[in-house]
Design a protein around this motif. Sequence first.
Motif, PDB file in Angstrom:
ATOM      1  N   LEU A 169       0.830  -1.206   0.000  1.00  0.00           N
ATOM      2  CA  LEU A 169       0.000   0.000   0.000  1.00  0.00           C
ATOM      3  C   LEU A 169       0.862   1.254   0.000  1.00  0.00           C
ATOM      4  N   LEU A 170       1.911   1.261   0.808  1.00  0.00           N
ATOM      5  CA  LEU A 170       2.755   2.444   0.909  1.00  0.00           C
ATOM      6  C   LEU A 170       3.571   2.682  -0.356  1.00  0.00           C
ATOM      7  N   GLN A 171       3.751   1.645  -1.181  1.00  0.00           N
ATOM      8  CA  GLN A 171       4.419   1.832  -2.467  1.00  0.00           C
ATOM      9  C   GLN A 171       3.559   2.655  -3.419  1.00  0.00           C
ATOM     10  N   LYS A 172       2.248   2.702  -3.176  1.00  0.00           N
ATOM     11  CA  LYS A 172       1.329   3.481  -4.012  1.00  0.00           C
ATOM     12  C   LYS A 172       1.230   4.933  -3.552  1.00  0.00           C
ATOM     13  N   HIS A 173       1.891   5.266  -2.468  1.00  0.00           N
ATOM     14  CA  HIS A 173       1.957   6.624  -1.930  1.00  0.00           C
ATOM     15  C   HIS A 173       0.575   7.197  -1.599  1.00  0.00           C
ATOM     16  N   PRO A 174      -0.126   6.624  -0.612  1.00  0.00           N
ATOM     17  CA  PRO A 174      -1.419   7.193  -0.224  1.00  0.00           C
ATOM     18  C   PRO A 174      -1.276   8.565   0.417  1.00  0.00           C
ATOM     19  N   ALA A 175      -0.073   8.910   0.870  1.00  0.00           N
ATOM     20  CA  ALA A 175       0.131  10.226   1.477  1.00  0.00           C
ATOM     21  C   ALA A 175      -0.054  11.337   0.449  1.00  0.00           C
ATOM     22  N   VAL A 176       0.244  11.062  -0.814  1.00  0.00           N
ATOM     23  CA  VAL A 176       0.045  12.075  -1.858  1.00  0.00           C
ATOM     24  C   VAL A 176      -1.448  12.355  -2.014  1.00  0.00           C
ATOM     25  N   LEU A 177      -2.244  11.299  -2.073  1.00  0.00           N
ATOM     26  CA  LEU A 177      -3.690  11.494  -2.168  1.00  0.00           C
ATOM     27  C   LEU A 177      -4.230  12.126  -0.888  1.00  0.00           C
ATOM     28  N   GLY A 178      -3.649  11.764   0.257  1.00  0.00           N
ATOM     29  CA  GLY A 178      -4.053  12.385   1.510  1.00  0.00           C
ATOM     30  C   GLY A 178      -3.757  13.876   1.522  1.00  0.00           C
ATOM     31  N   SER A 179      -2.625  14.263   0.971  1.00  0.00           N
ATOM     32  CA  SER A 179      -2.294  15.692   0.887  1.00  0.00           C
ATOM     33  C   SER A 179      -3.259  16.423  -0.039  1.00  0.00           C
ATOM     34  N   LEU A 180      -3.626  15.780  -1.139  1.00  0.00           N
ATOM     35  CA  LEU A 180      -4.631  16.378  -2.023  1.00  0.00           C
ATOM     36  C   LEU A 180      -5.971  16.514  -1.314  1.00  0.00           C
ATOM     37  N   GLN A 181      -6.318  15.540  -0.492  1.00  0.00           N
ATOM     38  CA  GLN A 181      -7.556  15.627   0.277  1.00  0.00           C
ATOM     39  C   GLN A 181      -7.509  16.807   1.245  1.00  0.00           C
ATOM     40  N   ILE A 182      -6.392  16.987   1.912  1.00  0.00           N
ATOM     41  CA  ILE A 182      -6.274  18.094   2.866  1.00  0.00           C
ATOM     42  C   ILE A 182      -6.415  19.435   2.158  1.00  0.00           C
ATOM     43  N   VAL A 183      -5.724  19.588   1.041  1.00  0.00           N
ATOM     44  CA  VAL A 183      -5.761  20.867   0.316  1.00  0.00           C
ATOM     45  C   VAL A 183      -7.165  21.158  -0.209  1.00  0.00           C
ATOM     46  N   SER A 184      -7.807  20.157  -0.809  1.00  0.00           N
ATOM     47  CA  SER A 184      -9.155  20.395  -1.333  1.00  0.00           C
ATOM     48  C   SER A 184     -10.166  20.582  -0.196  1.00  0.00           C
ATOM     49  N   GLY A 185      -9.944  19.927   0.949  1.00  0.00           N
ATOM     50  CA  GLY A 185     -10.814  20.141   2.103  1.00  0.00           C
ATOM     51  C   GLY A 185     -10.690  21.559   2.647  1.00  0.00           C
ATOM     52  N   LEU A 186      -9.452  22.053   2.706  1.00  0.00           N
ATOM     53  CA  LEU A 186      -9.255  23.439   3.144  1.00  0.00           C
ATOM     54  C   LEU A 186      -9.902  24.421   2.175  1.00  0.00           C
ATOM     55  N   PHE A 187      -9.801  24.126   0.878  1.00  0.00           N
ATOM     56  CA  PHE A 187     -10.438  24.987  -0.120  1.00  0.00           C
ATOM     57  C   PHE A 187     -11.956  24.969   0.050  1.00  0.00           C
ATOM     58  N   SER A 188     -12.525  23.791   0.310  1.00  0.00           N
ATOM     59  CA  SER A 188     -13.973  23.687   0.507  1.00  0.00           C
ATOM     60  C   SER A 188     -14.425  24.484   1.731  1.00  0.00           C
ATOM     61  N   VAL A 189     -13.676  24.372   2.808  1.00  0.00           N
ATOM     62  CA  VAL A 189     -14.027  25.127   4.014  1.00  0.00           C
ATOM     63  C   VAL A 189     -13.924  26.627   3.736  1.00  0.00           C
ATOM     64  N   GLY A 190     -12.915  27.043   2.986  1.00  0.00           N
ATOM     65  CA  GLY A 190     -12.781  28.460   2.623  1.00  0.00           C
ATOM     66  C   GLY A 190     -13.941  28.953   1.783  1.00  0.00           C
ATOM     67  N   VAL A 191     -14.368  28.140   0.826  1.00  0.00           N
ATOM     68  CA  VAL A 191     -15.532  28.524   0.008  1.00  0.00           C
ATOM     69  C   VAL A 191     -16.776  28.617   0.886  1.00  0.00           C
ATOM     70  N   GLY A 192     -16.907  27.706   1.831  1.00  0.00           N
ATOM     71  CA  GLY A 192     -18.049  27.754   2.742  1.00  0.00           C
ATOM     72  C   GLY A 192     -18.060  29.005   3.592  1.00  0.00           C
ATOM     73  N   ILE A 193     -16.878  29.415   4.065  1.00  0.00           N
ATOM     74  CA  ILE A 193     -16.796  30.662   4.839  1.00  0.00           C
ATOM     75  C   ILE A 193     -17.152  31.849   3.959  1.00  0.00           C
ATOM     76  N   LEU A 194     -16.689  31.857   2.729  1.00  0.00           N
ATOM     77  CA  LEU A 194     -17.027  32.927   1.783  1.00  0.00           C
ATOM     78  C   LEU A 194     -18.538  33.003   1.562  1.00  0.00           C
ATOM     79  N   PHE A 195     -19.179  31.850   1.379  1.00  0.00           N
ATOM     80  CA  PHE A 195     -20.625  31.824   1.199  1.00  0.00           C
ATOM     81  C   PHE A 195     -21.349  32.299   2.454  1.00  0.00           C
ATOM     82  N   SER A 196     -20.863  31.918   3.622  1.00  0.00           N
ATOM     83  CA  SER A 196     -21.511  32.319   4.870  1.00  0.00           C
ATOM     84  C   SER A 196     -21.470  33.821   5.062  1.00  0.00           C
TER      85      SER A 196
END
Length: 182
Positions: A46-73
């Motif tokens: 599993l670690l040879q597939k580098h799940p940390a890269v996808l995890g980092s993408l999840q963190i960045v897109s999650g932060l972007f989603s929260v930012g958009v939500g704050i903007l909408f609020s």
Amino acid sequence: MACADIDMDIRADEEPHRGGRRGAPMIQYYQATEMMPDNRKPLHDLLQKHPAVLGSLQIVSGLFSVGVGILFSVTQKMENSFFTLFRVSQMTGTPLIIAGLLSNLLFKYPALLPVSFAVNCGFIIVAVAGACLISVDLADWNEVNDQHLRMEVMELCLLGFEVFLSVILCFWFVKEKHQKSP
């Protein structure tokens, strides 16, 4: 200071002298007498597939989603859309950030695999609910909220990307669980 007087000439007429015997040169080969055990860490495949890269993408897109939500609020009234009323961006962004952190921690703490799998599956369920709420808002499209609805379309596309990342990670986690079990 040390000094030596050694003859460095190559002589073809003499045979090499090894270990007190004259004749053919002694050739030695290395041969292992026992097999060394394979030192593979847990979750090696599993670690040879580098799940940390996808995890980092999840963190960045999650932060972007929260930012958009704050903007909408800040810019939109609560009763204008379900997206703002139910805080869809914050509702989907927060579990995604947690899922990304857990995916990044798998390298150091392999015991977190079931927890990471559960959080990613939970995020997929929350994301489907959020996509339904955004779809209801988009069905009621009007010219007054044109800018906000375009942002909701962008958030819906981002939500699709986030779900895609989580589905890939869940697939890898299930595959790793099946490889572990006999």
